[in-house]
Design a protein around this motif. Structure first.
Motif, PDB file in Angstrom:
ATOM      1  N   ILE A  19       6.043  -2.234  -5.511  1.00 46.61           N
ATOM      2  CA  ILE A  19       5.563  -2.135  -4.129  1.00 46.61           C
ATOM      3  C   ILE A  19       5.490  -3.531  -3.518  1.00 46.61           C
ATOM      4  CG2 ILE A  19       3.628  -1.468  -2.648  1.00 46.61           C
ATOM      5  CD1 ILE A  19       2.975   0.768  -4.605  1.00 46.61           C
ATOM      6  N   ASP A  20       5.026  -4.488  -4.303  1.00 46.01           N
ATOM      7  CA  ASP A  20       4.909  -5.857  -3.792  1.00 46.01           C
ATOM      8  C   ASP A  20       6.247  -6.394  -3.293  1.00 46.01           C
ATOM      9  OD1 ASP A  20       2.233  -5.905  -4.234  1.00 46.01           O
ATOM     10  OD2 ASP A  20       2.340  -7.005  -6.136  1.00 46.01           O
ATOM     11  N   VAL A  23       7.216  -4.650  -0.084  1.00 45.14           N
ATOM     12  CA  VAL A  23       6.441  -5.154   1.054  1.00 45.14           C
ATOM     13  C   VAL A  23       6.970  -6.526   1.488  1.00 45.14           C
ATOM     14  CG1 VAL A  23       4.148  -6.024   1.709  1.00 45.14           C
ATOM     15  CG2 VAL A  23       4.370  -3.789   0.597  1.00 45.14           C
ATOM     16  N   VAL A 184      -2.154   6.175   2.807  1.00 47.68           N
ATOM     17  CA  VAL A 184      -2.409   4.802   2.375  1.00 47.68           C
ATOM     18  C   VAL A 184      -1.197   3.945   2.746  1.00 47.68           C
ATOM     19  CG1 VAL A 184      -3.008   3.323   0.420  1.00 47.68           C
ATOM     20  CG2 VAL A 184      -3.768   5.717   0.454  1.00 47.68           C
ATOM     21  N   LEU A 185      -1.424   2.934   3.568  1.00 50.64           N
ATOM     22  CA  LEU A 185      -0.334   2.104   4.075  1.00 50.64           C
ATOM     23  C   LEU A 185      -0.477   0.685   3.554  1.00 50.64           C
ATOM     24  CD1 LEU A 185      -0.482   3.217   7.839  1.00 50.64           C
ATOM     25  CD2 LEU A 185       0.690   4.326   5.953  1.00 50.64           C
ATOM     26  N   ARG A 186       0.656   0.077   3.204  1.00 47.47           N
ATOM     27  CA  ARG A 186       0.625  -1.293   2.698  1.00 47.47           C
ATOM     28  C   ARG A 186       1.527  -2.200   3.514  1.00 47.47           C
ATOM     29  NH1 ARG A 186       0.021  -2.395  -2.891  1.00 47.47           N
ATOM     30  NH2 ARG A 186       1.202  -4.296  -2.549  1.00 47.47           N
ATOM     31  N   SER A 187       1.064  -3.404   3.772  1.00 41.65           N
ATOM     32  CA  SER A 187       1.901  -4.406   4.418  1.00 41.65           C
ATOM     33  C   SER A 187       1.527  -5.755   3.831  1.00 41.65           C
ATOM     34  CB  SER A 187       1.667  -4.411   5.925  1.00 41.65           C
ATOM     35  OG  SER A 187       0.396  -4.949   6.212  1.00 41.65           O
ATOM     36  N   GLY A 190      -2.035  -6.478   3.702  1.00 45.32           N
ATOM     37  CA  GLY A 190      -2.929  -5.724   2.823  1.00 45.32           C
ATOM     38  C   GLY A 190      -2.802  -4.221   3.014  1.00 45.32           C
ATOM     39  N   GLU A 191      -3.879  -3.513   2.670  1.00 42.32           N
ATOM     40  CA  GLU A 191      -3.828  -2.059   2.685  1.00 42.32           C
ATOM     41  C   GLU A 191      -4.698  -1.506   3.799  1.00 42.32           C
ATOM     42  OE1 GLU A 191      -4.019   0.074  -1.231  1.00 42.32           O
ATOM     43  OE2 GLU A 191      -5.782   1.003  -0.328  1.00 42.32           O
ATOM     44  N   ARG A 192      -4.250  -0.411   4.435  1.00 47.32           N
ATOM     45  CA  ARG A 192      -5.180   0.310   5.311  1.00 47.32           C
ATOM     46  C   ARG A 192      -5.015   1.801   5.062  1.00 47.32           C
ATOM     47  NH1 ARG A 192      -2.996   1.356  11.285  1.00 47.32           N
ATOM     48  NH2 ARG A 192      -0.763   1.175  10.900  1.00 47.32           N
ATOM     49  N   GLU A 217       5.360  -2.190   7.458  1.00 51.74           N
ATOM     50  CA  GLU A 217       4.384  -1.376   6.725  1.00 51.74           C
ATOM     51  C   GLU A 217       5.096  -0.265   5.953  1.00 51.74           C
ATOM     52  OE1 GLU A 217      -0.144  -0.742   8.241  1.00 51.74           O
ATOM     53  OE2 GLU A 217       1.430   0.223   9.402  1.00 51.74           O
ATOM     54  N   THR A 220       2.397   4.235   1.012  1.00 55.18           N
ATOM     55  CA  THR A 220       2.499   4.215  -0.455  1.00 55.18           C
ATOM     56  C   THR A 220       2.008   5.506  -1.101  1.00 55.18           C
ATOM     57  OG1 THR A 220       0.368   3.105  -0.640  1.00 55.18           O
ATOM     58  CG2 THR A 220       2.337   1.706  -0.654  1.00 55.18           C
TER      59      THR A 220
END
Ligand code: FAD
Ligand code: SF4
Ligand code: FES
Ligand code: FES
Lengths: 337, 204
Positions: A19-20, A23, A184-187, A190-192, A217, A220
């Motif tokens: 994921i990293d 992103v 769950v969203l990642r950018s 960070g996460e929101r 974004e 995930t």
């Protein structure tokens, strides 16, 4: 308008494995990339040359994004989990049968094998003017081709239209909103976490997109809390052909009872507006009432209040009313194969 | 077209030749691109073009463009033309192949996604040593299930994949299992009879 309709245009392909890395890539190519999940919505855009991203970021090699696990009495589903896996998973079937039913009614077996839950909730609308490359409001122009006197608009919206009358095409979205799922969203920032209900946006908020996903974004996972586990569920989808076709209208409900009366309910209708339409006022009105014909009737009538029809979609009003009635009344959905 | 084609060349071989030449030309372009991505050092996850695919039990080394679909690679690079392209839009099933035993529309699947996976096409169903047909293929022959048969490889692959997961389906269940395949000649009843016969043969 697109001319070439087969073979994809050239792009640089990335297949990150974490994921990293994914992103980092979407952050790096922020202004010109396309995220590829199952590809079943993506492929059309690319084949039609309506989108020509320089970089395609394929999420299919990220193990962290696939799978279903238990989380605080609820479940967490990785965004890249194929719909077939969602349909078959024992935890989904036991606790959240509503989602299994909805996912099973998507498209065709092969599409469910490849299409992902994350892609299913992030897919674009199917309005064919827009998908045909017409420069309408949603595409950045200043007209809606589906809302003209001669338009073919049988599939379009009856509620909450604002210049654009396109509808949300997803079958899993109403079920997820009904179950109070969270995205769950990642950018790179960070996460929101966003409630499913607020993941989807209507044209009044942003006419160019269907979800709150920002550039850079990635979705995930989808969390479903224990809240509605084991409630009484109802899902029904009406479509022209029993395979492939998107919903004309679909409905999802989750109802809890106490002493023979409705104790709490979630009621969501799809393909009638640009977002899955949660009927909060109907939910409130049926609490404390018995589950009977009278309550169902009232719910059906309330549900379609304020509906505005176009030339060819008037049938959606009685269809939605009847589906809502059935979703309150319960019992088996109409048989589909 | 026929006038320009050298004698003794079938149209199909001619087309294949042209495509192979195209692949050579573009692979030289690739040589100049390997080290950089948009003029920058290669980022994590960028794909290599020369890959190995496992098709019908064989490892095949091929040069695959990032934007190539599996249906295109199978038909035009590997010559496996049993896989048909009907709609190229995930709407007909003619291109169905098995990827790790699961039916997929190869027209809507990037070839680069198939790296490390087991691909089976209609050409890979019969026993390679003896030529003995697979149960589903034999069922189709026994029952003469198809008319023009353009849709047949797709149906056979979809049914084969479905039967791996559910060996003893009812007619209704199998119909649901192959509901992602269309037949233009439309004798679905006969097709289903043939596939049910295949299921029977598979159970032995
Ligand atoms: C012929 C046909 C019939 C269909 N019928 C139905 C139907 O009846 N009901 C229904 O619900 N659906 C239907 N679909 C849609 C299909 O089920 C897929 O769910 C949908 O196309 C998208 O899922 P995907 O995994 O293929 O995603 P993709 O096509 O790869 O992605 C869809 C969009 O979401 C974005 N995206 C996907 N995943 C992420 C992520 N994790 N993070 C950020 N962005 C992401 C992509 O960038 C893209 O813009 C149909 C599709 C086809 C081709
Ligand atoms: S309904 Fe929306 S997407 Fe369709 S033509 Fe009108 S503005 Fe465009
Ligand atoms: S060619 Fe792939 S589904 Fe039609
Ligand atoms: S037999 Fe002709 S398309 Fe199916």
């Amino acid at each position: 308008m697109a001319v070439i309709r087969d073979v994809l245009p050239a792009f640089e392909l990335f297949q990150p494995t974490t994921i990293d890395d994914a992103v980092r890539l979407v952050d790096k190519y922020r202004d010109d990339y396309w995220v590829l999940a199952g590809g079943l919505d993506s492929m059309d855009w690319l084949k039609d040359r309506l989108r020509k991203p320089r970089s395609v970021i394929d999420l299919s090699r990220i193990p962290e994004l696939v799978g279903i696990k238990e989380a605080n009495g609820g479940i967490e589903i990785g965004a890249m989990t194929p719909l077939t896996a969602v349909v078959r998973h024992p935890l989904v079937r036991d606790r959240f049968g509503l989602l299994a039913e909805a996912a099973e009614l998507v498209a065709s077996p092969q599409i469910r094998n490849q299409g992902t839950i994350g892609g299913n909730v992030s897919q674009d609308t199917r309005c064919w003017y827009y998908r045909g490359g017409w420069n309408c409001y949603r595409a950045g122009g200043n007209i809606c081709y589906a809302d003209t006197p001669t338009a073919i608009n049988r599939e379009h919206a009856i509620l909450d239209a604002d210049r654009c009358v396109a509808v949300s095409p997803s079958d899993t979205a109403p079920a997820l909103v009904a179950l109070e799922a969270q995205m769950v969203l990642r950018s790179a920032r960070g996460e929101r976490v966003v409630d499913a209900e607020h993941y989807f946006v209507g044209p009044g908020v942003d006419i160019t997109r269907m979800t709150v996903l920002e550039p850079g974004e990635i979705l995930t996972s989808i969390r479903i809390p224990a809240t509605w586990a084991g409630a009484q569920f109802y899902f029904e989808k009406v479509r022209d052909r029993q395979v492939w076709d998107f919903p004309l209208v679909n409905v999802a409900s989750a109802i809890k009872f106490a002493n023979g009366r409705i104790d709490g309910a979630r009621l969501v209708v799809g393909a009638v507006a640009a977002r899955p339409k949660r009927l909060a006022s109907v939910e409130a009105a049926i609490v404390g009432k018995p589950r009977d014909e009278q309550t169902a009737d009232m719910a059906g009538r309330m549900a379609v209040e304020g509906a505005v029809t176009l030339r060819h979609n008037g049938y959606k009003v009685p269809l939605m009313r009847n589906l809502v009635k059935r979703a309150i009344r319960g019992g088996p959905a109409a048989v589909t194969t | 077209m026929t006038e320009d084609t050298p004698q003794g060349f079938s149209r199909r071989n001619f087309i294949k030749g042209v495509i192979a030449a195209g692949a050579v030309a573009s692979s030289s372009a690739y040589l100049f691109r390997t080290a950089t991505v948009h003029g920058q050092p290669s980022a994590a996850g960028a794909v290599e073009r020369l890959i190995t695919l496992t098709v019908n039990g064989q490892d095949r080394r091929i040069d695959v463009m990032p934007q190539e679909t599996l249906a295109m690679t199978l038909r035009y690079k590997l010559g496996l033309t049993g896989t048909k392209i009907g709609c190229d839009r995930a709407e007909c099933g003619a291109c169905t192949v098995l990827i790790d035993d699961v039916p997929h529309y190869s027209c809507s699947f990037l070839t680069h996604r198939a790296r490390g996976k087991k691909i089976v096409t209609i050409e890979g169903l019969a026993d390679a040593a003896t030529g003995k047909l697979s149960p589903v293929q034999q069922g189709v022959v026994d029952e003469q299930g198809f008319q023009c048969a353009f849709c047949m490889p797709g149906f056979v692959m979809a049914a084969t994949g479905y039967l791996k997961a559910n060996k003893n389906p009812t007619r209704q269940e199998l119909a649901h299992g192959v509901s992602g395949n269309l037949c233009r000649c439309q004798d679905y009843d006969k097709i289903l009879t043939a596939l049910m016969r295949g299921a029977e043969l598979m159970r032995g």
